[in-house]
Motif scaffolding. Structure first.
Motif, PDB file in Angstrom:
ATOM      1  N   ASP A  70     -33.209  89.727 129.625  1.00 50.98           N
ATOM      2  CA  ASP A  70     -32.399  88.737 130.326  1.00 50.98           C
ATOM      3  C   ASP A  70     -33.212  87.562 130.832  1.00 50.98           C
ATOM      4  O   ASP A  70     -32.892  86.960 131.866  1.00 50.98           O
ATOM      5  CB  ASP A  70     -31.609  89.365 131.483  1.00 50.98           C
ATOM      6  N   SER A  71     -34.292  87.265 130.128  1.00 56.28           N
ATOM      7  CA  SER A  71     -35.130  86.130 130.503  1.00 56.28           C
ATOM      8  C   SER A  71     -35.728  85.541 129.235  1.00 56.28           C
ATOM      9  O   SER A  71     -35.907  86.261 128.246  1.00 56.28           O
ATOM     10  CB  SER A  71     -36.245  86.608 131.441  1.00 56.28           C
ATOM     11  N   ASP A  72     -35.998  84.224 129.249  1.00 53.94           N
ATOM     12  CA  ASP A  72     -36.739  83.638 128.125  1.00 53.94           C
ATOM     13  C   ASP A  72     -38.157  83.283 128.563  1.00 53.94           C
ATOM     14  O   ASP A  72     -38.850  82.522 127.921  1.00 53.94           O
ATOM     15  CB  ASP A  72     -36.012  82.392 127.571  1.00 53.94           C
ATOM     16  N   ASP A  73     -38.570  83.875 129.679  1.00 48.45           N
ATOM     17  CA  ASP A  73     -39.865  83.581 130.279  1.00 48.45           C
ATOM     18  C   ASP A  73     -40.957  84.401 129.582  1.00 48.45           C
ATOM     19  O   ASP A  73     -40.868  85.633 129.518  1.00 48.45           O
ATOM     20  CB  ASP A  73     -39.798  83.935 131.774  1.00 48.45           C
ATOM     21  N   VAL A  74     -41.965  83.723 129.066  1.00 48.24           N
ATOM     22  CA  VAL A  74     -43.050  84.450 128.383  1.00 48.24           C
ATOM     23  C   VAL A  74     -44.362  84.358 129.182  1.00 48.24           C
ATOM     24  O   VAL A  74     -45.417  84.730 128.681  1.00 48.24           O
ATOM     25  CB  VAL A  74     -43.282  83.934 126.937  1.00 48.24           C
ATOM     26  N   ARG A  75     -44.273  83.874 130.431  1.00 51.49           N
ATOM     27  CA  ARG A  75     -45.500  83.780 131.231  1.00 51.49           C
ATOM     28  C   ARG A  75     -46.093  85.184 131.423  1.00 51.49           C
ATOM     29  O   ARG A  75     -45.421  86.091 131.876  1.00 51.49           O
ATOM     30  CB  ARG A  75     -45.211  83.139 132.593  1.00 51.49           C
ATOM     31  N   ASP A  76     -47.338  85.335 131.061  1.00 48.23           N
ATOM     32  CA  ASP A  76     -48.049  86.609 131.182  1.00 48.23           C
ATOM     33  C   ASP A  76     -47.224  87.788 130.651  1.00 48.23           C
ATOM     34  O   ASP A  76     -47.244  88.888 131.220  1.00 48.23           O
ATOM     35  CB  ASP A  76     -48.451  86.857 132.644  1.00 48.23           C
ATOM     36  N   SER A  77     -46.514  87.551 129.559  1.00 47.73           N
ATOM     37  CA  SER A  77     -45.650  88.596 129.011  1.00 47.73           C
ATOM     38  C   SER A  77     -46.479  89.669 128.306  1.00 47.73           C
ATOM     39  O   SER A  77     -47.252  89.369 127.383  1.00 47.73           O
ATOM     40  CB  SER A  77     -44.663  87.990 128.015  1.00 47.73           C
ATOM     41  N   PRO A  78     -46.329  90.944 128.711  1.00 48.19           N
ATOM     42  CA  PRO A  78     -47.064  92.011 128.022  1.00 48.19           C
ATOM     43  C   PRO A  78     -46.715  92.054 126.533  1.00 48.19           C
ATOM     44  O   PRO A  78     -47.604  92.262 125.697  1.00 48.19           O
ATOM     45  CB  PRO A  78     -46.591  93.291 128.728  1.00 48.19           C
ATOM     46  N   ALA A  79     -45.448  91.816 126.195  1.00 45.99           N
ATOM     47  CA  ALA A  79     -45.014  91.886 124.794  1.00 45.99           C
ATOM     48  C   ALA A  79     -45.759  90.856 123.950  1.00 45.99           C
ATOM     49  O   ALA A  79     -46.326  91.172 122.895  1.00 45.99           O
ATOM     50  CB  ALA A  79     -43.502  91.645 124.709  1.00 45.99           C
ATOM     51  N   LEU A  80     -45.774  89.628 124.433  1.00 42.87           N
ATOM     52  CA  LEU A  80     -46.402  88.554 123.666  1.00 42.87           C
ATOM     53  C   LEU A  80     -47.915  88.733 123.621  1.00 42.87           C
ATOM     54  O   LEU A  80     -48.564  88.437 122.607  1.00 42.87           O
ATOM     55  CB  LEU A  80     -46.033  87.203 124.296  1.00 42.87           C
ATOM     56  N   SER A  81     -48.450  89.230 124.713  1.00 41.58           N
ATOM     57  CA  SER A  81     -49.897  89.449 124.763  1.00 41.58           C
ATOM     58  C   SER A  81     -50.322  90.506 123.733  1.00 41.58           C
ATOM     59  O   SER A  81     -51.321  90.343 123.025  1.00 41.58           O
ATOM     60  CB  SER A  81     -50.245  89.852 126.205  1.00 41.58           C
ATOM     61  N   VAL A  82     -49.541  91.585 123.614  1.00 44.19           N
ATOM     62  CA  VAL A  82     -49.843  92.630 122.629  1.00 44.19           C
ATOM     63  C   VAL A  82     -49.677  92.078 121.205  1.00 44.19           C
ATOM     64  O   VAL A  82     -50.523  92.298 120.331  1.00 44.19           O
ATOM     65  CB  VAL A  82     -48.934  93.870 122.851  1.00 44.19           C
ATOM     66  N   ALA A  83     -48.599  91.312 120.992  1.00 43.45           N
ATOM     67  CA  ALA A  83     -48.363  90.726 119.662  1.00 43.45           C
ATOM     68  C   ALA A  83     -49.537  89.831 119.267  1.00 43.45           C
ATOM     69  O   ALA A  83     -50.059  89.928 118.146  1.00 43.45           O
ATOM     70  CB  ALA A  83     -47.059  89.925 119.671  1.00 43.45           C
ATOM     71  N   ALA A  84     -49.976  88.984 120.193  1.00 47.28           N
ATOM     72  CA  ALA A  84     -51.063  88.042 119.901  1.00 47.28           C
ATOM     73  C   ALA A  84     -52.371  88.797 119.644  1.00 47.28           C
ATOM     74  O   ALA A  84     -53.124  88.440 118.730  1.00 47.28           O
ATOM     75  CB  ALA A  84     -51.227  87.066 121.062  1.00 47.28           C
ATOM     76  N   GLN A  85     -52.630  89.841 120.430  1.00 48.16           N
ATOM     77  CA  GLN A  85     -53.852  90.630 120.237  1.00 48.16           C
ATOM     78  C   GLN A  85     -53.895  91.237 118.842  1.00 48.16           C
ATOM     79  O   GLN A  85     -54.928  91.219 118.171  1.00 48.16           O
ATOM     80  CB  GLN A  85     -53.918  91.770 121.267  1.00 48.16           C
ATOM     81  N   MET A  86     -52.755  91.806 118.421  1.00 45.36           N
ATOM     82  CA  MET A  86     -52.713  92.447 117.095  1.00 45.36           C
ATOM     83  C   MET A  86     -52.932  91.404 116.001  1.00 45.36           C
ATOM     84  O   MET A  86     -53.638  91.656 115.028  1.00 45.36           O
ATOM     85  CB  MET A  86     -51.381  93.174 116.903  1.00 45.36           C
ATOM     86  N   GLN A  87     -52.355  90.226 116.191  1.00 47.84           N
ATOM     87  CA  GLN A  87     -52.529  89.145 115.201  1.00 47.84           C
ATOM     88  C   GLN A  87     -54.008  88.734 115.146  1.00 47.84           C
ATOM     89  O   GLN A  87     -54.585  88.583 114.068  1.00 47.84           O
ATOM     90  CB  GLN A  87     -51.651  87.953 115.623  1.00 47.84           C
ATOM     91  N   LEU A  88     -54.630  88.595 116.344  1.00 51.15           N
ATOM     92  CA  LEU A  88     -56.048  88.218 116.397  1.00 51.15           C
ATOM     93  C   LEU A  88     -56.925  89.272 115.734  1.00 51.15           C
ATOM     94  O   LEU A  88     -57.982  88.960 115.192  1.00 51.15           O
ATOM     95  CB  LEU A  88     -56.496  88.029 117.858  1.00 51.15           C
ATOM     96  N   GLN A  89     -56.465  90.529 115.788  1.00 53.30           N
ATOM     97  CA  GLN A  89     -57.260  91.619 115.195  1.00 53.30           C
ATOM     98  C   GLN A  89     -56.931  91.837 113.720  1.00 53.30           C
ATOM     99  O   GLN A  89     -57.318  92.839 113.135  1.00 53.30           O
ATOM    100  CB  GLN A  89     -57.067  92.905 116.003  1.00 53.30           C
TER     101      GLN A  89
END
Ligand code: UDX
Length: 487
Positions: A379-398
């Motif tokens: 119920d939010s479009d807020d991605v500030r310090d989002s655990p979901a996005l952080s995990v997605a980005a980490q996997m992409q970086l790896q």
């Protein structure tokens, strides 16, 4: 902004029961001009006075506050320096996703009692000024960045009139309000400051503003302080009339209430996530553990959902700013536990990437992985310090090939991590996936049909990062089901 009309109490008036000027005027005649005194009375709201309000800062907090104050019957001018945001709000469009806000904006604008501007000078007409600007974390530091608060106050100072009340709602390090009060008195000795922290949750912001579970007033123990509190009572007459508890405190306590509350919530989440680590080491189930301890009324089940942890624009930066302030005050030891709370929270993200590697057979390099959810919570479009996005980005970086979907947050996520791939729906995001990670528990993801979803993936492996799926159903549909803190 229209002129202030005098409004008497409305029997049974509630937040949904918008004070209607004609109705009120006729009640005024019926009651022979007798005005109900301030303070809760059975069957009557306290005296409703239409107040001219300015709201400085029209982000998540300010835009909702402005719209809700109009709903409560006041004249409201929202002020923001971001022209695009002002233009969107003036069209009745919320610049971010918040259920119920667009409707409330349109309703407020239609009454002619709500307006938005980038011309701060127009706020000179108001008598109660809310400070709702952001206090983000300073880059590379734990401390809060107060530049927007200072800028709002400096803009306001030359236009303050005797009797004006400045109401601080932004989350600030304790001690800030005292220095702002000095600035205000330097510019206008007969204006007063009240600290009135907000506790709204994104996704429920409209409800939390119209129906707060408590109102906290931080004020100086002076006649001016009491007069200012009486003005704020007029603003919140509807909620007070419904019996909302009000805590009057000194300025320091009021500032601390907000960060103490957020620290407690963050601690509760990290506590259960620490238990999840124990569960993982012992084969126990953290969801059953949470249910069992949550039955103890002293503990309670709320905020005991283990998973990938907390994020957003408040909890992470507020606990860090609190620790930084404690250090300045020489009591850093008192809050040293919060650095552990932060560390437990961040470990969950690392663990989630490790789990993805594990289910993919030891490496995620070149693997197609689908991530359901980018927002820090549903119920939010807020991605500030989002655990979901952080995990997605980490996997992409790896080295993984990550496709993210979210019902509302794709645009914000893409701005932050353009390297990721995005898909509009879960069905499209999981096409060819060798692992699916559910990281934000949007209702539509919780009810996904495991049998149907299986048709689209290359390998049926699901990691439930929010412990919100039924393992039995997913396993029965042929999926390898893994979660944090569950066997
Ligand atoms: C929070 C406070 O709740 C609110 O009172 C304050 O004014 C602002 O900060 P918000 O940031 O909107 O509100 O989100 P909240 O609902 O508190 O959730 C924060 C984070 O904790 C989210 O990422 C959520 O997913 C996570 N969370 C919450 C858990 O991981 N487990 C839980 O049991 C509850």
């Amino acid at each position: 902004m229209g002129t202030a009309a005098h409004i008497v109490a409305i029997p049974g008036g509630g937040a949904e029961n918008v004070p209607n000027v004609e109705l009120c005027t006729s009640l005024y005649r019926v009651f022979g001009g007798r005005v109900a005194p301030a303070g809760p009375r059975p069957g009557l709201t306290p005296r409703l006075q239409r107040v001219k309000i300015s709201v400085f800062g029209c982000g998540y907090l300010g835009a909702v506050h402005a719209a809700c104050m109009t709903r409560l019957g006041h004249d409201v001018l929202g002020v923001d320096v971001i022209e695009d945001q002002v233009a969107a709000l003036s069209r009745g469009e919320a610049p971010f996703f918040e259920p119920g806000l667009p409707e409330l904006l349109v309703e407020g604008l239609d009454t002619g009692r709500l307006a938005f501007t980038s011309d701060a000078g127009l706020a000179a007409d108001a008598t109660v000024h809310f400070i709702c600007v952001g206090t983000p974390q300073k880059p590379g530091e734990n401390a809060a960045d107060l530049r927007y608060v200072r800028s709002a106050i400096n803009t306001l100072l030359p236009m303050l009139k005797p009797g004006d009340v400045v109401v601080g709602k932004s989350t600030v390090p304790v001690g800030t309000a005292e220095s702002l009060r000095e600035l205000i008195h330097g510019a206008q000795p007969e204006a007063e400051l009240i600290w009135n922290p907000e506790f709204l949750r994104e996704g429920f912001a409209v409800h939390d503003t119209l129906h707060p579970d408590r109102l906290v007033y931080g004020l100086a123990p002076t006649d001016a302080g009491r007069r200012a509190a009486a003005r704020l009572d007029e603003v919140y007459a509807t909620a007070l009339g419904q019996g909302t508890p009000k805590v009057e405190a000194d300025l320091a306590t009021a500032q601390l209430v907000k960060v103490a509350a957020n620290s407690f919530l963050a601690t509760k989440i990290s506590f259960i996530n620490a238990m999840a680590e124990l569960c993982e080491a012992t084969g126990a189930d953290v969801t059953l553990l949470a249910d069992a301890i949550g039955h103890d009324a002293r503990i309670g089940r709320k905020f005991l959902n283990a998973g990938v942890g907390f994020g957003g624009g408040c909890l992470p930066k507020d606990i860090r700013a609190f620790m930084a302030r404690a250090g300045e005050l020489g009591v850093d030891q008192a809050l040293s536990f919060l650095s552990e709370v932060d560390a437990i929270n961040m470990r969950r993200r690392v663990r989630m990437v490790d789990l993805a590697r594990e289910v993919c057979g030891g490496s995620i390099v070149g693997r197609q992985i689908a991530v359901l959810g980018a927002a820090f919570k549903p119920d939010s479009d807020d991605v500030r310090d989002s655990p979901a996005l952080s995990v997605a980005a980490q996997m992409q970086l790896q080295g993984a090939r990550v496709t993210v979907t979210d019902p509302q947050a794709i645009d914000n996520a893409r701005k932050k991590w353009p390297e990721l791939s995005f898909a509009p729906t879960a069905a499209e995001a999981v096409q060819g996936a060798e692992a699916v990670l559910l990281l934000t528990e949007w209702p539509e993801y919780v009810v996904l049909d495991p049998v149907e979803l299986r048709q689209n993936v290359t390998a049926p492996r699901i990691i439930d990062g929010r412990n919100c799926l039924d393992p039995v159903a997913w396993r029965a549909a042929g999926w390898t089901y893994r979660a944090l803190g569950r066997p």
